[in-house]
Design a protein around this motif. Structure first.
Motif, PDB file in Angstrom:
ATOM      1  N   VAL A  66       3.299   9.098   3.492  1.00 56.27           N
ATOM      2  CA  VAL A  66       2.450   7.919   3.279  1.00 56.27           C
ATOM      3  C   VAL A  66       3.118   6.686   3.890  1.00 56.27           C
TER       4      VAL A  66
ATOM      5  N   TRP B 241       1.723   4.320   7.052  1.00 57.13           N
ATOM      6  CA  TRP B 241       1.532   2.876   6.969  1.00 57.13           C
ATOM      7  C   TRP B 241       2.444   2.146   7.962  1.00 57.13           C
TER       8      TRP B 241
ATOM      9  N   SER C 230       0.833  -1.208   0.000  1.00 61.55           N
ATOM     10  CA  SER C 230       0.000   0.000   0.000  1.00 61.55           C
ATOM     11  C   SER C 230       0.864   1.254   0.000  1.00 61.55           C
TER      12      SER C 230
ATOM     13  N   TYR D 286       2.349   1.600  -3.512  1.00 60.32           N
ATOM     14  CA  TYR D 286       1.303   1.960  -4.488  1.00 60.32           C
ATOM     15  C   TYR D 286       0.859   3.409  -4.317  1.00 60.32           C
ATOM     16  N   GLU D 287       0.491   3.758  -3.093  1.00 63.33           N
ATOM     17  CA  GLU D 287       0.005   5.118  -2.852  1.00 63.33           C
ATOM     18  C   GLU D 287       1.132   6.138  -2.989  1.00 63.33           C
TER      19      GLU D 287
END
Length: 731
Positions: free
Chosen positions: A285, A289, A269, A272-273
């Protein structure tokens, strides 16, 4: 006392040397991070400094972050642990970003000072994340060095920019093995995939680093992701190629983790983000996470068991206070697979080994086993011809017990037959020095009974290796009723020498590991006998994070071995024997010559190469599948609780004396759902109250093997947990 040391030479090149006092390997603490940050400020603020070399004063660069720091971040944040973690992680990002931008004009991307990482050896975790923020990474040509980001192996992911930087440097596809699998590489291979920039002879490392600093241009300092027009290698998520990469990665993660390891999904994630936003936002980000993962009880439990507790046990947390007992010369009795494996790991660790068997041919075959392992290492480029010769030269295969003269430790690894073990014990002790320690490698036979054959029972101990010895990390040390402290210390020091993880348990049939794993296997076979679909049994286990379902595991260990253990246990327990239902399945399978993988037929079918091709359909003829199948959660509870409750009983009965050993031993010994941190961590995660509710329900439906131990019931009544008890606080 400083972790980082700063100096500037006559040519204006500053060197920041990482060298923590009284530690063999550098690890980063928050104090160390503050020092590094201050030294970078000093270098960037000094007009006389032209550039910076970041290196180590030790043979290796760094082993990673001190994971105790994470606990401190949480504690210091009081009732806002998420904020404390996020702020702490962002402070790391700020320091590494300061290194990366190095004082350059943010718009013109000029005027910065070159910063190079010079790695003399291993660089792991934060020890690679810091270099990834530097403008160039130069490593010494050291084949023993390991370069990589192994955080995923302890339930987290690289959270100090390593995830974002490596994904942007290599592309998501190329970075995946290093991020999602924790793959480690020696320097030349790391250069080959683009993780590091140069590999030079060790003696030239600092000279080459200085040369690069003095010749670097403004363009050399700009990272690709800071340059205008940057495109992610392999394509960003919105690019057709990149889209397919992330679809594939998502499928791979779910296939490998079964959805029970939060770190892998969070890492993907973050990549990807992060790929959808500017670099500095991507770091935020990643930090969010990472904080999310650190707040997950699974990650906390994995860090505690697989890093903090494992390391403590390897350093001798429960070692008796006696003088050093390192092994100089080892005797191994029995050159079968187990004895041969023990001989190999000892010789590979630099110990002289005498390998004894009844036949010279068998002894030679045992040495050949070591040669086979070394040959495989040579094919992978891990072992040199000289190393192979050196290791094999330490193993002396013989039938002559007089060769044991001078051995300070003997490990007996003959058949699981008390009479044979007694015979070889007497033969060995006849020639061993008076102070030698005698160890028996047994998985089921009580040590105190075997010690009756010894003239010196206080020097007699159990050392239970797991097969295959060269790959399995756990060693179970069993203290008999008369075993003395010196024997325990000797065993612990030996296990440390061969670089494995020890747990020390007290004597009882099956000790700790086998007393927990046998009920797991048995429960799987009980379910089959009851008419539960074998596929449901196997998949329920795997969806809980068990590496092997119980039916596959019994195939691997062999059903005829299971039959032998069942007969011996029944003989020892008499009317109290609880597994008659299981025996019906085991003995029937043996009658059908379905003995497991070794016979090419067991609960699974196998092809000519020994590869599983599917579950055996013939099971349904003997044990028809019920029309109504139990729900998944019930099957999972039966398979998990039957192991965890046995672990609690082992603690309650004094077989285990430390829950750290119970959790670490369960994960390393038989693969108990590593995401949980081990059976005690798992029960704490569930909560004692809920666990007892489940036990009561299972006991009512399936019998007394699910009865909640009094220790667990007491915790439920007092709202306590294992890691809050006196034993837990010691952990």
């Amino acid at each position: 006392m400083s972790d980082f040391h700063y100096s500037v030479d006559a040519d204006g090149v500053a060197t920041i040397t990482w060298d923590i006092e009284n530690r063999s390997m550098n690890v980063l603490s928050m104090e160390g991070l503050a020092e590094l940050d201050a030294h970078i400020d000093t270098a960037l603020g000094d007009d006389a400094v032209k550039g910076v070399i970041v290196t180590s004063g030790k043979p290796d660069f760094a082993g990673g972050m001190d994971l105790n720091v994470i606990a401190r971040m949480k504690e210091m944040a009081g009732d806002q642990p998420e904020k404390g973690l996020f702020d702490g992680i962002m402070s790391m990002h700020a320091t590494l970003r300061k290194i990366e931008r190095a004082g350059m004009d943010p718009k013109k991307l000029k005027g910065g000072k070159p910063i190079v990482a010079a790695l003399p050896g291993t660089a792991l975790g934060i020890g690679l994340e810091i270099p990834l923020a530097c403008h160039r990474i130069i490593a010494a040509d050291n084949p023993k060095a390991k370069i990589g980001l192994p955080e995923i192996m302890v339930g987290i992911f690289p959270g100090a920019g390593g995830t974002t930087r490596l994904a942007r440097k290599l592309g998501a596809m190329a970075a995946a093995p290093f991020l999602l699998e924790g793959k480690l590489s020696e320097p030349k291979k790391a250069k080959g995939v683009g993780i590091i920039d140069e590999v030079v002879p060790g003696d030239d490392l600092l000279a080459r680093a200085k040369e690069w600093v003095l010749n670097a241009t403004d363009a050399d300092l700009v990272k690709p992701w800071d340059a205008k027009g940057y495109k992610m290698p392999g394509g960003a998520p919105y690019h057709p190629a990149g889209f397919m990469t992330f679809v594939g990665a998502s499928a791979m993660i779910n296939g490998k983790t079964q959805g029970v390891y939060p770190a892998a999904k969070a890492l993907l994630s973050a990549v990807y983000e992060g790929a959808l936003v500017p670099f500095d936002t991507a770091l935020k980000v990643e930090a969010r996470w990472f904080t999310h993962v650190l707040m997950n009880p699974s990650s906390s439990a994995m860090i505690r068991s697989l890093f903090i507790n494992k390391e403590a046990l390897e350093k001798g947390a429960n070692r008796p206070q006696v003088e050093d007992e390192k092994v100089a010369k080892l005797g191994v009795l029995g050159a079968g697979m187990m004895g041969a494996g023990i001989a190999y790991v000892a010789a590979n660790a630099g110990i002289e080994v005498v390998l004894i068997d009844a036949q010279q041919e068998a002894a030679e075959k045992g040495k050949a086993h070591a040669e086979g392992i070394l040959d495989k290492g040579m094919k992978r480029g891990k072992v040199s011809e000289a190393k192979k010769a050196e290791v094999l030269g330490r193993i002396t295969p013989t039938t002559d017990y007089s060769a044991l003269e001078g051995c300070d430790l003997v490990v007996e690894a003959v058949f699981e037959d008390p009479k044979i073990k007694a015979e070889v014990t007497a033969k060995a002790e006849a020639v061993l020095p008076e102070d030698a320690i005698f160890a028996t490698n047994t998985s089921t036979l009580p040590i105190s009974d075997l010690a009756r054959a010894s003239k010196r029972p206080e020097q007699f101990i159990g050392i239970h290796f797991f097969s295959p010895v060269d790959k399995m990390l756990l060693v179970e040390i069993i203290r008999g009723q008369q075993t003395g402290d010196r024997a325990v210390a000797k065993a612990l020091d030996f296990v440390r020498q061969i670089r494995k993880t020890p747990i020390v348990v007290n004597d009882a049939r099956f000790f700790y590991a086998n007393r927990c794993i046998i009920p797991y296997i048995n429960e799987g076979m009980r379910l089959v006998r009851e008419g539960v679909a074998p596929a449901l049994v196997e998949n329920a286990a795997k969806l809980m994070g068990m590496p092997l379902g119980p039916l596959q595991l019994v195939d691997e260990t062999s059903l005829d071995l299971g039959a032998k253990i069942a007969k011996a246990t029944r003989a020892a327990m008499g009317d109290a024997y609880p597994d008659g239902d299981v025996d019906e399945v085991v003995f029937w399978m043996v009658e059908q010559d379905r003995l497991g993988r070794k016979a090419g037929a067991g609960f699974y079918e196998y092809d000519a190469k020994g590869k599983r091709t599917g579950l055996w359909s013939g099971l349904a003829e003997k044990f028809p599948q019920a029309e109504v199948q139990p729900d998944l959660i019930t099957v999972q509870h039966r398979l998990m609780f039957v192991q965890a409750l046995e672990a609690v009983r082992a603690l309650e009965q004094g077989v285990l004396t430390d829950i750290r050993e119970g959790d670490v031993g369960a994960i390393l010994g038989w693969g108990f759902a590593p995401w949980s941190g081990g059976p005690f961590s798992w029960l704490d995660m569930l909560g004692a109250g809920f666990a007892v509710e489940v036990c009561d329900r299972l006991e009512a439906d399936h019998g007394p093997r699910f009865q909640a131990p009094q220790m667990l019931r007491g915790m439920a009544e007092g709202a306590g947990s294992f890691y809050e008890t006196s034993r837990g606080r010691a952990a």
